[in-house]
Design a protein around this motif. Sequence first.
Motif, PDB file in Angstrom:
ATOM      1  N   ILE A 257       8.113  19.036  25.081  1.00 44.50           N
ATOM      2  CA  ILE A 257       8.864  18.855  23.760  1.00 44.50           C
ATOM      3  C   ILE A 257       7.871  17.957  22.823  1.00 44.50           C
ATOM      4  CG2 ILE A 257      10.972  17.429  22.779  1.00 44.50           C
ATOM      5  CD1 ILE A 257      11.627  20.175  24.264  1.00 44.50           C
ATOM      6  N   THR A 258       7.754  18.385  21.578  1.00 43.43           N
ATOM      7  CA  THR A 258       6.976  17.516  20.841  1.00 43.43           C
ATOM      8  C   THR A 258       7.276  16.180  20.449  1.00 43.43           C
ATOM      9  OG1 THR A 258       7.995  18.347  18.693  1.00 43.43           O
ATOM     10  CG2 THR A 258       5.900  19.574  19.616  1.00 43.43           C
ATOM     11  N   ASP A 259       6.367  15.162  20.438  1.00 37.39           N
ATOM     12  CA  ASP A 259       6.716  13.686  20.302  1.00 37.39           C
ATOM     13  C   ASP A 259       7.031  13.610  18.714  1.00 37.39           C
ATOM     14  OD1 ASP A 259       4.333  13.550  18.978  1.00 37.39           O
ATOM     15  OD2 ASP A 259       3.453  12.425  20.797  1.00 37.39           O
ATOM     16  N   ALA A 260       7.137  12.283  18.432  1.00 38.90           N
ATOM     17  CA  ALA A 260       7.642  11.850  16.821  1.00 38.90           C
ATOM     18  C   ALA A 260       6.167  12.238  16.047  1.00 38.90           C
ATOM     19  CB  ALA A 260       7.463  10.299  16.841  1.00 38.90           C
ATOM     20  N   ASP A 261       5.039  12.311  16.484  1.00 37.73           N
ATOM     21  CA  ASP A 261       3.740  12.865  15.689  1.00 37.73           C
ATOM     22  C   ASP A 261       3.504  14.360  15.738  1.00 37.73           C
ATOM     23  OD1 ASP A 261       3.265  10.218  15.012  1.00 37.73           O
ATOM     24  OD2 ASP A 261       2.211  10.017  16.839  1.00 37.73           O
ATOM     25  N   GLY A 262       4.615  15.226  16.347  1.00 38.65           N
ATOM     26  CA  GLY A 262       4.298  16.578  16.432  1.00 38.65           C
ATOM     27  C   GLY A 262       3.332  17.147  17.717  1.00 38.65           C
ATOM     28  N   ASP A 263       2.954  16.025  18.402  1.00 39.90           N
ATOM     29  CA  ASP A 263       1.897  16.548  19.634  1.00 39.90           C
ATOM     30  C   ASP A 263       2.667  16.938  20.733  1.00 39.90           C
ATOM     31  OD1 ASP A 263      -0.204  15.706  17.950  1.00 39.90           O
ATOM     32  OD2 ASP A 263      -0.044  13.653  18.425  1.00 39.90           O
ATOM     33  N   TYR A 264       2.068  17.526  21.497  1.00 41.05           N
ATOM     34  CA  TYR A 264       2.624  17.994  22.624  1.00 41.05           C
ATOM     35  C   TYR A 264       1.561  18.365  23.973  1.00 41.05           C
ATOM     36  CZ  TYR A 264       0.834  22.858  21.991  1.00 41.05           C
ATOM     37  OH  TYR A 264       0.213  23.878  21.472  1.00 41.05           O
ATOM     38  N   VAL A 265       1.707  18.294  25.077  1.00 38.63           N
ATOM     39  CA  VAL A 265       0.434  18.523  26.179  1.00 38.63           C
ATOM     40  C   VAL A 265       1.595  19.200  27.410  1.00 38.63           C
ATOM     41  CG1 VAL A 265      -0.858  17.451  27.858  1.00 38.63           C
ATOM     42  CG2 VAL A 265      -0.695  16.363  25.574  1.00 38.63           C
ATOM     43  N   ILE A 266       0.742  20.430  27.767  1.00 36.48           N
ATOM     44  CA  ILE A 266       1.330  21.014  28.912  1.00 36.48           C
ATOM     45  C   ILE A 266       0.323  20.997  29.993  1.00 36.48           C
ATOM     46  CG2 ILE A 266       2.506  23.123  29.754  1.00 36.48           C
ATOM     47  CD1 ILE A 266       3.313  23.752  26.625  1.00 36.48           C
ATOM     48  N   GLU A 267       0.559  20.458  31.037  1.00 37.27           N
ATOM     49  CA  GLU A 267      -0.294  20.639  32.363  1.00 37.27           C
ATOM     50  C   GLU A 267       0.318  21.069  33.489  1.00 37.27           C
ATOM     51  OE1 GLU A 267      -3.809  17.495  32.556  1.00 37.27           O
ATOM     52  OE2 GLU A 267      -1.740  16.585  32.387  1.00 37.27           O
ATOM     53  N   ASP A 268      -0.170  22.250  34.223  1.00 34.43           N
ATOM     54  CA  ASP A 268       0.440  22.734  35.413  1.00 34.43           C
ATOM     55  C   ASP A 268      -0.662  23.249  36.134  1.00 34.43           C
ATOM     56  OD1 ASP A 268       2.278  23.256  37.327  1.00 34.43           O
ATOM     57  OD2 ASP A 268       3.579  24.172  35.923  1.00 34.43           O
ATOM     58  N   SER A 269      -0.371  23.396  37.613  1.00 33.21           N
ATOM     59  CA  SER A 269      -1.224  24.191  38.212  1.00 33.21           C
ATOM     60  C   SER A 269      -0.583  25.612  38.707  1.00 33.21           C
ATOM     61  CB  SER A 269      -1.690  23.512  39.596  1.00 33.21           C
ATOM     62  OG  SER A 269      -2.323  22.719  39.713  1.00 33.21           O
ATOM     63  N   TYR A 270      -1.023  26.591  38.515  1.00 30.10           N
ATOM     64  CA  TYR A 270      -0.407  27.672  38.765  1.00 30.10           C
ATOM     65  C   TYR A 270      -1.435  28.964  39.282  1.00 30.10           C
ATOM     66  CZ  TYR A 270       3.134  31.376  37.587  1.00 30.10           C
ATOM     67  OH  TYR A 270       3.957  32.437  37.498  1.00 30.10           O
ATOM     68  N   PHE A 271      -1.002  30.078  39.416  1.00 33.96           N
ATOM     69  CA  PHE A 271      -2.093  31.138  39.762  1.00 33.96           C
ATOM     70  C   PHE A 271      -2.710  31.429  38.736  1.00 33.96           C
ATOM     71  CE2 PHE A 271      -3.471  35.561  39.748  1.00 33.96           C
ATOM     72  CZ  PHE A 271      -3.768  35.773  41.103  1.00 33.96           C
ATOM     73  N   PRO A 272      -4.228  31.367  38.688  1.00 37.94           N
ATOM     74  CA  PRO A 272      -5.129  31.574  37.662  1.00 37.94           C
ATOM     75  C   PRO A 272      -4.904  32.717  36.556  1.00 37.94           C
ATOM     76  CG  PRO A 272      -6.302  31.770  39.605  1.00 37.94           C
ATOM     77  CD  PRO A 272      -4.935  31.581  39.950  1.00 37.94           C
ATOM     78  N   ILE A 273      -4.125  32.728  35.803  1.00 41.27           N
ATOM     79  CA  ILE A 273      -3.775  33.575  34.773  1.00 41.27           C
ATOM     80  C   ILE A 273      -4.779  33.553  33.583  1.00 41.27           C
ATOM     81  CG2 ILE A 273      -2.189  34.869  32.911  1.00 41.27           C
ATOM     82  CD1 ILE A 273      -0.077  33.469  35.266  1.00 41.27           C
ATOM     83  N   SER A 274      -5.521  34.603  33.128  1.00 38.96           N
ATOM     84  CA  SER A 274      -6.354  34.548  32.050  1.00 38.96           C
ATOM     85  C   SER A 274      -5.735  34.651  30.638  1.00 38.96           C
ATOM     86  CB  SER A 274      -7.449  35.483  32.272  1.00 38.96           C
ATOM     87  OG  SER A 274      -6.964  36.605  32.122  1.00 38.96           O
ATOM     88  N   LYS A 275      -4.608  35.326  30.777  1.00 41.36           N
ATOM     89  CA  LYS A 275      -4.015  35.359  29.262  1.00 41.36           C
ATOM     90  C   LYS A 275      -2.543  34.792  29.372  1.00 41.36           C
ATOM     91  CE  LYS A 275      -6.164  39.514  27.237  1.00 41.36           C
ATOM     92  NZ  LYS A 275      -6.552  38.663  25.998  1.00 41.36           N
TER      93      LYS A 275
END
Length: 149
Positions: A86-104
Amino acid sequence: MKKIQIRVSTLISRLCAFGMAILGFSLASCDSDNGDEPLMYGTPTGTFEVKGDVETEDGADVKGARVVVKEVNYETNSGQEIGDAITDADGDYVIEDSYFPISKVRVCCYPPEGLEADSVDVDLKYKGGDGNWNYGTAKAEVDFRLRKK
């Protein structure tokens, strides 16, 4: 002559232990054909990071927009969600995760009322890792400029 009495639970426990010992294997049984490098079982993984900024067309930050990373399935034009933020008050977001390495992947932005949703397909390029089991880390930056409805 003594009678031997074995409980069913004891028998099952012993059979399971025996089966695990029979099915178990050593590192030597995991050697590759050339004997240089052991093979690993399971699913390879990679770590990805997608970050960015969500703004309106006129440059105002959008707080509370949901940004989702999905697998891309071109046949059904859908895909399983593999991370969100969810974006913060400045409109910024970060999504980090480990997953099967999908290229698209598809990065989708679902804003609050009054703004149109948007999505972008992104190519992830993994760096680092050994290439066999760990594909390393991929980073992408995706900014959204949303139109009013």
